[in-house]
Design an enzyme around this catalytic site. Sequence first.
Site, PDB file in Angstrom:
ATOM      1  N   ASN A   1       0.833  -1.200   0.000  1.00 31.17           N
ATOM      2  CA  ASN A   1       0.000   0.000   0.000  1.00 31.17           C
ATOM      3  C   ASN A   1       0.869   1.251   0.000  1.00 31.17           C
ATOM      4  O   ASN A   1       0.656   2.172   0.775  1.00 31.17           O
ATOM      5  CB  ASN A   1      -0.940  -0.010   1.204  1.00 31.17           C
ATOM      6  CG  ASN A   1      -2.345   0.398   0.815  1.00 31.17           C
ATOM      7  OD1 ASN A   1      -2.702   0.354  -0.358  1.00 31.17           O
ATOM      8  ND2 ASN A   1      -3.136   0.803   1.775  1.00 31.17           N
ATOM      9  N   HIS A   2       1.861   1.238  -0.840  1.00 28.64           N
ATOM     10  CA  HIS A   2       2.727   2.401  -1.011  1.00 28.64           C
ATOM     11  C   HIS A   2       3.430   2.304  -2.356  1.00 28.64           C
ATOM     12  O   HIS A   2       3.337   1.294  -3.054  1.00 28.64           O
ATOM     13  CB  HIS A   2       3.740   2.508   0.144  1.00 28.64           C
ATOM     14  CG  HIS A   2       4.587   1.300   0.347  1.00 28.64           C
ATOM     15  ND1 HIS A   2       4.579   0.551   1.507  1.00 28.64           N
ATOM     16  CD2 HIS A   2       5.463   0.690  -0.482  1.00 28.64           C
ATOM     17  CE1 HIS A   2       5.418  -0.455   1.384  1.00 28.64           C
ATOM     18  NE2 HIS A   2       5.964  -0.400   0.182  1.00 28.64           N
ATOM     19  N   SER A   3       4.135   3.383  -2.661  1.00 31.72           N
ATOM     20  CA  SER A   3       4.932   3.438  -3.881  1.00 31.72           C
ATOM     21  C   SER A   3       6.325   3.922  -3.490  1.00 31.72           C
ATOM     22  O   SER A   3       6.552   4.311  -2.337  1.00 31.72           O
ATOM     23  CB  SER A   3       4.257   4.408  -4.858  1.00 31.72           C
ATOM     24  OG  SER A   3       5.040   4.562  -6.007  1.00 31.72           O
TER      25      SER A   3
ATOM     26  N   GLY B   1       1.731  -0.315  -5.096  1.00 34.25           N
ATOM     27  CA  GLY B   1       1.640  -1.768  -4.982  1.00 34.25           C
ATOM     28  C   GLY B   1       0.947  -2.208  -3.706  1.00 34.25           C
ATOM     29  O   GLY B   1       1.206  -1.662  -2.629  1.00 34.25           O
TER      30      GLY B   1
END
Length: 130
Positions: free
Chosen positions: A46-48, A93
Amino acid sequence: MSISEHRVWGDERGMLVALESMIDVPFDIKRIFYIYGTHPELYRGNHSHYKTKQYLIAVNGTCKVTLDDGENKITYDLNTPNCGLLQEPLVWGVMHDFSPDCVLLVLASEHYDDADYIRSYSEFIQEVGK
Ligand code: TYD
């Protein structure tokens, strides 16, 4: 964002998959980490990243990875230890639907740096629009 299938060296002793930097994995590997002991109802990631490239392999069990480049969102099934998924920088992602036995190996192009993370989806959308 694509899944690559790697050669499996197998014989009566079992299976072996070999991955080399810049040959099988399209970057120099500076870090590895692996995730296990998670649950089907939980998600991770839950980040990039601004700079880090990641290559994800379910070396045991199965999981799904949803990659989002700000325009297209694709969910990939990681269900075999001889396939890897490339997550480029500036791609959001999420890893989810882990089987209880899943071991997700992640190869990364950079050392760990909290400043390389984009944790807010709205900031991510702003970044991809720049
Ligand atoms: P976190 O980013 O929450 O994992 P995920 O991306 O799967 O949701 O990481 C959990 C903790 O692990 C966090 O406190 C930072 C630490 N960590 C490292 O020290 N090095 C690493 O390479 C990674 C990926 C995480």
